[in-house]
Scaffold this motif. Structure first.
Motif, PDB file in Angstrom:
ATOM      1  N   ARG A  35      -6.705   5.412  27.114  1.00  0.00           N
ATOM      2  CA  ARG A  35      -7.026   6.539  27.998  1.00  0.00           C
ATOM      3  C   ARG A  35      -8.505   6.559  28.373  1.00  0.00           C
ATOM      4  O   ARG A  35      -8.865   6.748  29.532  1.00  0.00           O
ATOM      5  N   GLU A  36      -9.351   6.334  27.367  1.00  0.00           N
ATOM      6  CA  GLU A  36     -10.797   6.315  27.622  1.00  0.00           C
ATOM      7  C   GLU A  36     -11.161   5.180  28.576  1.00  0.00           C
ATOM      8  O   GLU A  36     -11.951   5.354  29.518  1.00  0.00           O
ATOM      9  N   ASP A  50      -5.781   6.371  22.421  1.00  0.00           N
ATOM     10  CA  ASP A  50      -6.967   7.043  22.973  1.00  0.00           C
ATOM     11  C   ASP A  50      -7.920   6.050  23.620  1.00  0.00           C
ATOM     12  O   ASP A  50      -8.609   6.376  24.592  1.00  0.00           O
ATOM     13  N   ASP A 106       0.047   9.733  32.614  1.00  0.00           N
ATOM     14  CA  ASP A 106      -1.058  10.485  33.229  1.00  0.00           C
ATOM     15  C   ASP A 106      -2.425   9.893  32.887  1.00  0.00           C
ATOM     16  O   ASP A 106      -3.454  10.547  33.083  1.00  0.00           O
ATOM     17  N   ALA A 107      -2.437   8.659  32.405  1.00  0.00           N
ATOM     18  CA  ALA A 107      -3.698   8.086  31.901  1.00  0.00           C
ATOM     19  C   ALA A 107      -4.493   7.326  32.966  1.00  0.00           C
ATOM     20  O   ALA A 107      -5.653   6.986  32.743  1.00  0.00           O
ATOM     21  N   GLY A 108      -3.863   7.029  34.103  1.00  0.00           N
ATOM     22  CA  GLY A 108      -4.553   6.257  35.125  1.00  0.00           C
ATOM     23  C   GLY A 108      -4.491   4.759  34.916  1.00  0.00           C
ATOM     24  O   GLY A 108      -5.342   4.009  35.398  1.00  0.00           O
ATOM     25  N   PRO A 159     -11.475   2.843  36.391  1.00  0.00           N
ATOM     26  CA  PRO A 159     -10.254   3.079  37.182  1.00  0.00           C
ATOM     27  C   PRO A 159      -9.739   1.805  37.845  1.00  0.00           C
ATOM     28  O   PRO A 159     -10.520   1.027  38.413  1.00  0.00           O
ATOM     29  N   ARG A 204     -10.016   5.862  32.153  1.00  0.00           N
ATOM     30  CA  ARG A 204     -10.906   6.846  32.796  1.00  0.00           C
ATOM     31  C   ARG A 204     -12.225   6.205  33.195  1.00  0.00           C
ATOM     32  O   ARG A 204     -12.762   6.466  34.275  1.00  0.00           O
ATOM     33  N   SER A 205     -12.751   5.366  32.322  1.00  0.00           N
ATOM     34  CA  SER A 205     -14.065   4.757  32.552  1.00  0.00           C
ATOM     35  C   SER A 205     -14.028   3.655  33.605  1.00  0.00           C
ATOM     36  O   SER A 205     -15.008   3.447  34.328  1.00  0.00           O
TER      37      SER A 205
END
Length: 238
Positions: free
Chosen positions: A114-115, A111, A157-159, A121, A118-119
């Motif tokens: 993923r966080e 997690d 799919d997490a970037g 990129p 997202r924060s």
């Protein structure tokens, strides 16, 4: 394909380990910033930095050396080793690290990956270090039952900007990278894969490039030993 010269930091020095063993460290430069500048002057586009002590400690240990490298150079640098929470990720990005590598955290705290992705990129990479297809964590000291491809696919799919795949048994051994396993991983995921561990000759680089699916390669000992000339290697990959 991008070639990343590696600077592994142990006790403030630029070293190389043999197959991930801290007791098998060879000091190649007591001034990592000077080493980084030499790589930049040879024409590299990126630097690959690892805080080896940090990987074992679970927190940054060679921060002063990393900051000295950032001050001495202008090319982007990616950093791994002991980065296991958002505060540390944010701190390094604020200090000028272009990309943070999460290894142990990718297994134990997905997690967080993923966080962070997202924060920030484009600034988060996943380091997957493995022995015989199984992921190892905590500076390669602990082996898990997690398979390399499964871990990579979990972040599809997490970037995530890149996956840095290291075959530990090849690392520092000058025996060539695990091209087949690296290419198979690259084909199994849409995330760009960077090869690490055993890249020791021009033939290795050309073979990795010729797969058509590997985005980059990290080399350390071969550059220090002189088995691989950085200028020549960069010219061959250009």
């Amino acid at each position: 394909m991008i070639l990343y010269p590696a600077i592994d930091l142990k006790d403030g020095n630029a070293v190389r380990l043999l197959r991930g063993e801290m007791s098998e460290a060879t000091v190649f430069n007591t001034d990592p910033a000077a080493q980084a500048l030499a790589f930049e002057q040879a024409g590299c586009q990126w630097l690959h930095l690892v805080d080896l002590n940090g990987a074992f400690a679970g927190e940054p240990v060679n921060g002063a050396a990393v900051e000295a490298i950032l001050k001495a150079t202008s090319v982007p640098a990616q950093l791994g080793g002991g980065i296991r929470d958002m505060a540390t990720i944010e701190t390094w990005l604020e200090k000028g690290i272009a990309r943070v590598i999460l290894g142990t955290a990718a297994v134990e705290d997905p997690d967080l990956v993923r966080e962070a992705a997202r924060s920030f990129p484009g600034k988060i990479a996943v380091g997957i270090d493995a022995r015989k297809g199984r992921v190892a964590t905590k500076g390669w000291a602990e082996e898990t039952d997690v398979m390399v491809t499964d871990l990579a696919k979990a972040f599809e799919d997490a970037g995530v900007a890149a996956i840095i795949y290291t075959d530990i048994d090849r690392d520092g051994a000058m025996g060539g990278p695990n091209i087949q396993a690296t290419a198979e991983l690259a084909r199994a995921t849409s995330i760009p894969v960077i090869a690490s561990g055993g890249v020791s000759s021009m033939l290795d680089l050309v073979s990795l490039k010729e797969t058509g699916v590997i985005a980059g390669a990290i080399s350390g000992r071969a550059l220090y030993d002189g088995a691989l000339d950085l200028r020549d290697a960069l010219a061959a990959l250009a």
